[in-house]
Structures are given as structure tokens and as C-alpha cells.
Design a protein around this motif. Sequence first.
Motif, PDB file in Angstrom:
ATOM      1  N   PHE A  34       0.837  -1.193   0.000  1.00  0.00           N
ATOM      2  CA  PHE A  34       0.000   0.000   0.000  1.00  0.00           C
ATOM      3  C   PHE A  34       0.876   1.248   0.000  1.00  0.00           C
ATOM      4  CE2 PHE A  34      -3.824  -2.375   1.067  1.00  0.00           C
ATOM      5  CZ  PHE A  34      -3.312  -3.494   1.709  1.00  0.00           C
ATOM      6  N   ASP A 103      -4.285  -9.728   8.784  1.00  0.00           N
ATOM      7  CA  ASP A 103      -4.453  -8.484   8.050  1.00  0.00           C
ATOM      8  C   ASP A 103      -3.429  -7.433   8.438  1.00  0.00           C
ATOM      9  OD1 ASP A 103      -8.015  -8.921   8.476  1.00  0.00           O
ATOM     10  OD2 ASP A 103      -6.669  -9.666   6.919  1.00  0.00           O
TER      11      ASP A 103
ATOM     12  N   SER B  32     -11.117  -6.701  11.786  1.00  0.00           N
ATOM     13  CA  SER B  32      -9.762  -6.589  12.313  1.00  0.00           C
ATOM     14  C   SER B  32      -9.481  -5.155  12.728  1.00  0.00           C
ATOM     15  CB  SER B  32      -8.743  -7.017  11.242  1.00  0.00           C
ATOM     16  OG  SER B  32      -9.065  -8.277  10.717  1.00  0.00           O
ATOM     17  N   PHE B  34      -6.531  -2.406  14.664  1.00  0.00           N
ATOM     18  CA  PHE B  34      -5.107  -2.241  14.905  1.00  0.00           C
ATOM     19  C   PHE B  34      -4.837  -0.920  15.602  1.00  0.00           C
ATOM     20  CE2 PHE B  34      -4.281  -5.754  12.097  1.00  0.00           C
ATOM     21  CZ  PHE B  34      -5.321  -5.693  11.189  1.00  0.00           C
ATOM     22  N   TYR B  36      -1.598   1.652  16.008  1.00  0.00           N
ATOM     23  CA  TYR B  36      -0.271   2.026  15.566  1.00  0.00           C
ATOM     24  C   TYR B  36       0.201   3.221  16.386  1.00  0.00           C
ATOM     25  CZ  TYR B  36      -0.723  -0.820  11.306  1.00  0.00           C
ATOM     26  OH  TYR B  36      -0.874  -1.856  10.418  1.00  0.00           O
ATOM     27  N   GLN B  38       2.828   6.468  16.221  1.00  0.00           N
ATOM     28  CA  GLN B  38       3.595   7.265  15.270  1.00  0.00           C
ATOM     29  C   GLN B  38       4.266   8.415  15.995  1.00  0.00           C
ATOM     30  OE1 GLN B  38       1.448   9.107  11.953  1.00  0.00           O
ATOM     31  NE2 GLN B  38       3.298   9.060  10.683  1.00  0.00           N
ATOM     32  N   PRO B  44       4.253   5.013  10.964  1.00  0.00           N
ATOM     33  CA  PRO B  44       3.548   4.270  12.018  1.00  0.00           C
ATOM     34  C   PRO B  44       4.196   2.920  12.316  1.00  0.00           C
ATOM     35  CG  PRO B  44       2.012   5.119  10.377  1.00  0.00           C
ATOM     36  CD  PRO B  44       3.381   5.282   9.812  1.00  0.00           C
ATOM     37  N   LEU B  46       3.294  -0.755  14.211  1.00  0.00           N
ATOM     38  CA  LEU B  46       2.212  -1.584  14.732  1.00  0.00           C
ATOM     39  C   LEU B  46       2.481  -1.956  16.187  1.00  0.00           C
ATOM     40  CD1 LEU B  46      -0.409  -3.190  14.133  1.00  0.00           C
ATOM     41  CD2 LEU B  46       1.047  -5.111  13.465  1.00  0.00           C
ATOM     42  N   SER B  49      -2.817  -5.767  17.490  1.00  0.00           N
ATOM     43  CA  SER B  49      -3.921  -6.117  16.615  1.00  0.00           C
ATOM     44  C   SER B  49      -4.927  -6.902  17.451  1.00  0.00           C
ATOM     45  CB  SER B  49      -3.436  -6.970  15.441  1.00  0.00           C
ATOM     46  OG  SER B  49      -2.792  -8.145  15.904  1.00  0.00           O
ATOM     47  N   TYR B  51      -8.817  -9.062  17.080  1.00  0.00           N
ATOM     48  CA  TYR B  51      -9.773  -9.577  16.112  1.00  0.00           C
ATOM     49  C   TYR B  51     -11.074 -10.047  16.750  1.00  0.00           C
ATOM     50  CZ  TYR B  51      -5.485  -9.713  13.378  1.00  0.00           C
ATOM     51  OH  TYR B  51      -4.311  -9.368  12.753  1.00  0.00           O
ATOM     52  N   LEU B  88      -2.641   5.830  16.353  1.00  0.00           N
ATOM     53  CA  LEU B  88      -3.612   5.690  15.276  1.00  0.00           C
ATOM     54  C   LEU B  88      -4.389   4.395  15.437  1.00  0.00           C
ATOM     55  CD1 LEU B  88      -1.220   6.615  12.319  1.00  0.00           C
ATOM     56  CD2 LEU B  88      -2.939   8.101  13.340  1.00  0.00           C
ATOM     57  N   GLY B  96     -10.094  -7.337   4.555  1.00  0.00           N
ATOM     58  CA  GLY B  96      -8.741  -7.177   5.061  1.00  0.00           C
ATOM     59  C   GLY B  96      -7.740  -6.574   4.109  1.00  0.00           C
ATOM     60  N   LYS B  98      -7.742  -3.382   2.822  1.00  0.00           N
ATOM     61  CA  LYS B  98      -7.448  -1.977   3.070  1.00  0.00           C
ATOM     62  C   LYS B  98      -7.751  -1.642   4.517  1.00  0.00           C
ATOM     63  CE  LYS B  98     -10.017   0.257   0.135  1.00  0.00           C
ATOM     64  NZ  LYS B  98     -10.533   1.366  -0.722  1.00  0.00           N
ATOM     65  N   LEU B  99      -6.997  -0.708   5.040  1.00  0.00           N
ATOM     66  CA  LEU B  99      -7.261  -0.222   6.383  1.00  0.00           C
ATOM     67  C   LEU B  99      -7.797   1.195   6.318  1.00  0.00           C
ATOM     68  CD1 LEU B  99      -4.148  -1.412   8.436  1.00  0.00           C
ATOM     69  CD2 LEU B  99      -6.368  -2.508   8.208  1.00  0.00           C
ATOM     70  N   PHE B 101      -7.940   4.476   8.631  1.00  0.00           N
ATOM     71  CA  PHE B 101      -7.282   5.025   9.810  1.00  0.00           C
ATOM     72  C   PHE B 101      -8.079   6.176  10.408  1.00  0.00           C
ATOM     73  CE2 PHE B 101      -3.112   3.103  10.176  1.00  0.00           C
ATOM     74  CZ  PHE B 101      -2.959   2.482   8.946  1.00  0.00           C
ATOM     75  N   GLY B 102      -8.036   6.253  11.725  1.00  0.00           N
ATOM     76  CA  GLY B 102      -8.513   7.444  12.393  1.00  0.00           C
ATOM     77  C   GLY B 102      -7.477   8.545  12.265  1.00  0.00           C
TER      78      GLY B 102
END
Lengths: 116, 111
Positions: A34, A103, B32, B34, B36, B38, B44, B46, B49, B51, B88, B96, B98-99, B101-102
Motif C-alpha cells: 500500500f 491483516d 480486524s 489495529f 499504531y 507514530q 507508524p 504496529l 492487533s 480480532y 492511530l 482485510g 485496506k485499512l 485510519f482514524g
Amino acid sequence: GAVVSQHPSWVICKSGTSVKIECRSLDFQATTMFWYRQFPKQSLMLMATSNEGSKATYEQGVEKDKFLINHASLTLSTLTVTSAHPEDSSFYICSARANRGLDEQYFGPGTRLTVT
Amino acid sequence: QKEVEQNSGPLSVPEGAIASLNCTYSDRVSQSFFWYRQYSGKSPELIMSIYSNGDKEDGRFTAQLNKASQYVSLLIRDSQPSDSATYLCASDTGGGNKLTFGTGTQLKVEL
């Protein structure tokens, strides 16, 4: 594990020139990578999803002819900013999704592009 | 539009305290989630995670997920100045690939 590298870490170029940024997954294979862009004090903006061996999928509003993405192998994706302009100056970050059934995305260290 | 919402902060906590970071998401299909971290000028990293509903602990970090309320949180115990960063929250958009983000919550841990 799950290390992603980017090169270069920073680049300054003149308006009108093109810049290529490389993203590599060092210790895992990544079918999907990405590309994000982040302006100061803003969140990540997904630009495109890059799948190995196929054309990238661009997000709405992102010019595919300006931001060329190539994902030629399971460990390498490249982003080329063509005919760069000062408004393209930003922090470009790639991420890679490991082929492990999860993921989780792992980010590269980012490339800071300045167009003068 | 699928959204992930976070309070931008800054959230200030004293060293040694518990920092509580919250996140809500709009897409009920998301499976899912997550967290992160930053640091300023960096990419960022990780942290966690999660689920399934409930708590997941990893060292000083605990992620909590409540799918019924569409709510995710991150607790940081024994906060350290080095924890000062923007956190984040992200969710997948179903499948799964694409994510979303806030905008992130800035955390400041003060001496």
C-alpha cells in the motif's frame, strides 16, 4: 520479522522532474503493498493498493498517470511521482501485508519528498 | 462512508499512570482492528492487533474490542515519556485488504 524498507528516505527535486521511491519487504513476501501520503499534522491518506503482478488500484482522487505504481515481485513495489510539483511535497509511506493469513500491515520508514 | 473516529487530544497523563485511548468505527463488517504508534516525523509502528471481542494484553499494552458497541480502546500501563506519540486506530474495511485510519490521538506523558 516483518521489516519494510524504503529508499530514499528523503529526496529534493525540481518541479517538473520525476522521482521514484522503492518499497521492499525484507524478511517476508508481500502479495499486497500500500502507498500512503501524509501531510503535516494530518492522518495517513491511502493513495493506492498494489498487488504483485497486476495493476494497482487507486483511491478516488488520486491520479494514476501521475503516481505510477509497479509491483513486479513479492518483495518490491515502486512509486514514481511524475512531473512533480511543489504541492506533491509530502511524506510518502508504503506498507506491506504479510502473506500469513492475518491483516496486519507493516510500514516502511517513509520518504520525505520536497519539490522546489 | 466508512469511518474511524478518535479524539485528537492531546491526552496528557503523568508518568506511571494508565493512558486510555479510545476509538469508534462505523463499518459493522470490520473484523480486524489495529493500534499504531507514530512519533513525529516517523512512520507508524504496529503495536497491537485485535480480532475478537474482549481484551488482548501484550506487555504494558492492552487492547479492548467491543463489536456490539463498535468500540476499540488501548490501555497503556505505567506510561513512560517515551510513550508520547500519536496513536492511530485502524480497522479493515471487510476482506482485510485496506485499512481505514482514524486521525490519531496525541498522547503526552509528563514527568
